[in-house]
Enzyme design. Structure first.
Site, short mmCIF file in Angstrom:
data_model
loop_
_atom_site.label_atom_id
_atom_site.label_comp_id
_atom_site.label_asym_id
_atom_site.label_seq_id
_atom_site.Cartn_x
_atom_site.Cartn_y
_atom_site.Cartn_z
N LYS A 281 0.80 -1.15 0.02
CA LYS A 281 -0.10 0.11 -0.04
C LYS A 281 1.09 1.12 0.01
O LYS A 281 1.92 1.16 0.63
CB LYS A 281 -0.97 0.08 1.15
N ASN B 198 4.08 6.75 -6.17
CA ASN B 198 2.72 7.16 -6.45
C ASN B 198 2.71 8.72 -7.10
O ASN B 198 2.78 9.38 -5.94
CB ASN B 198 1.93 6.89 -5.48
N CYS C 74 -2.07 9.76 -6.53
CA CYS C 74 -3.16 9.71 -5.31
C CYS C 74 -4.28 10.72 -5.46
O CYS C 74 -3.94 11.86 -5.44
CB CYS C 74 -2.83 9.44 -4.10
N SER D 299 -6.35 4.80 -10.59
CA SER D 299 -8.15 5.04 -10.71
C SER D 299 -8.24 6.35 -11.40
O SER D 299 -7.33 7.26 -11.50
CB SER D 299 -8.63 5.15 -9.39
N GLY E 109 -5.60 -1.63 -14.38
CA GLY E 109 -6.80 -1.13 -14.87
C GLY E 109 -7.96 -2.08 -15.58
O GLY E 109 -7.73 -2.50 -16.61
N GLY E 110 -8.93 -2.52 -14.77
CA GLY E 110 -10.02 -3.41 -15.64
C GLY E 110 -9.89 -4.91 -15.82
O GLY E 110 -10.39 -5.50 -16.49
N GLY F 86 -6.50 -4.97 -9.35
CA GLY F 86 -7.10 -4.11 -8.14
C GLY F 86 -8.38 -4.56 -7.70
O GLY F 86 -8.64 -5.42 -6.96
O1 LIG Z 1 -7.37 6.83 -1.48
C1 LIG Z 1 -6.31 6.34 -1.74
O2 LIG Z 1 -5.65 5.67 -0.72
C2 LIG Z 1 -5.78 5.86 -2.92
N1 LIG Z 1 -6.73 5.60 -3.73
C3 LIG Z 1 -6.38 5.27 -5.22
O3 LIG Z 1 -7.45 4.98 -6.17
N2 LIG Z 1 -5.25 5.36 -5.83
C4 LIG Z 1 -4.28 5.88 -4.91
O4 LIG Z 1 -3.18 5.87 -5.42
C5 LIG Z 1 -4.46 5.98 -3.48
I1 LIG Z 1 -3.05 6.52 -2.18
#
Ligand SMILES: O=C(O)c1[nH]c(=O)[nH]c(=O)c1I
Length: 310
Positions: free
Chosen positions: A44, A126, A129, A194, A248-249, A270
């Site tokens: 995570k 990342n 987010c 996402s 994705g998907g 995911g």
């Molecule tokens: O809300 C989140 O923890 C989150 N949710 C996402 O869909 N992508 C991300 O990179 C993250 I850091």
């Protein structure tokens, strides 16, 4: 049928693993993914300090996928670094550590700390987010991304990757590629995170379905497959010498096949993993192998990046 993947100077027994954020916040979850048919594990996204994340409800499944506004809940960087110290690298399944610092300094501090350990774990930084209120997605700010990557190069001597948000315009693909191609140790990009700030409405309650941000959240699942494939194919073309990880998907061998056809080196799962659990990896792997056998492909290299145009 050979589903193995060799990249980053190491071999993986297969091509599938979890998307960061799903089944990977707790050590027990990470170990369940590692013990499954997944070929790798990613943790995570970590911030320096532990975080509770956003108020619940913050995740919702829909017939077409998912919406989430988790808000970066995580055990804090040291928890995942400790896991990386004890990880069984001999299992042949690489460990990736997702880093999502709340500032450039935090990202660099985590990268420096990881570098000092000299562990085989590979950082996936990342840039995307979408759910920390007040924090725009770094990957949509090209100047900030360029500055960040220069800082990452200075903070971390090894190979690393970045998790990108979806882009929706050729000019943006080109702009990002120009920046990414300046960084030889940026070995891979994971496309996509996402699709940020979607809104799911429940017509019975006449309300949104998640609490944070008045219902806005990142979309996953069927909603994002065509966008994910486009990002994989465009960056596969635009980033010579780098790998693209498809995300994705993916919910069956079919979508995994599509991602690899589009150029993906490996494929993350995911939304489907969130609901099915780590058993999904054996199922999807087997479906992919059946598809390959029917088409006469004996390895992923036989069709990777071979998506035909008309
Ligand atoms: O809300 C989140 O923890 C989150 N949710 C996402 O869909 N992508 C991300 O990179 C993250 I850091």
């Amino acid at each position: 049928i050979d589903l193995s993947v060799t990249w980053l100077g190491q071999a993986m027994p297969g091509c599938l693993y979890n998307a960061s954020g799903v089944w990977c916040r707790e050590e027990e979850e990470l170990e369940a993914v590692r013990a499954s048919a997944a070929a790798a594990v990613v943790s995570k996204s970590a911030t320096l300090a532990p975080r509770d994340g956003n108020p619940e409800p913050r995740y919702c499944q829909t017939p077409l996928g998912s919406i989430n506004s988790m808000g970066l809940p995580n055990r804090g960087f040291d928890y995942y670094l400790d896991y990386a110290r004890r990880y069984r690298y001999g299992s042949g399944k690489p460990l990736f550590l997702s880093l999502s610092g709340l500032s450039l300094d935090d990202n660099c501090a985590m990268l420096r700390a990881l570098a000092e350990e000299g562990l085989p774990a590979v950082p996936e930084v990342n840039l995307s987010c979408p759910n920390v209120p007040g924090k725009p997605q770094l990957g949509y700010d090209f100047a900030a991304t360029a500055e960040a990557l220069d800082a990452f190069d200075a903070a971390y001597p090894g190979l690393y990757g970045v998790k990108l948000p979806p882009y929706f315009d050729p000019a943006h693909f080109a702009a990002m590629a120009e920046i990414l191609n300046r960084h030889p140790r940026l070995a891979f990009v994971t496309c996509i995170n996402s699709i940020g700030n979607g809104l799911v409405v429940d017509i019975d309650s006449e309300a949104v379905v998640i609490k944070p941000k008045d219902g806005l959240g990142g979309l996953g699942g069927d909603y994002v497959l065509p966008t994910a494939l486009a990002n994989v194919r465009e960056f596969y073309r635009l980033l010579p010498g780098k790998d693209v990880v498809g995300c994705g998907g993916v919910k069956s061998g079919r979508e995994a096949f599509m991602h690899i056809l589009a150029g993906a080196r490996a494929v993350q799962v995911g939304t489907c993993l969130y609901h099915e659990g780590p058993g999904a990896f054996a199922r999807i792997s087997s479906e992919l192998a059946v598809l390959m056998r029917a088409k006469g492909y004996r390895s992923l290299d036989a069709f990777r990046g071979k998506l035909r145009t008309l």
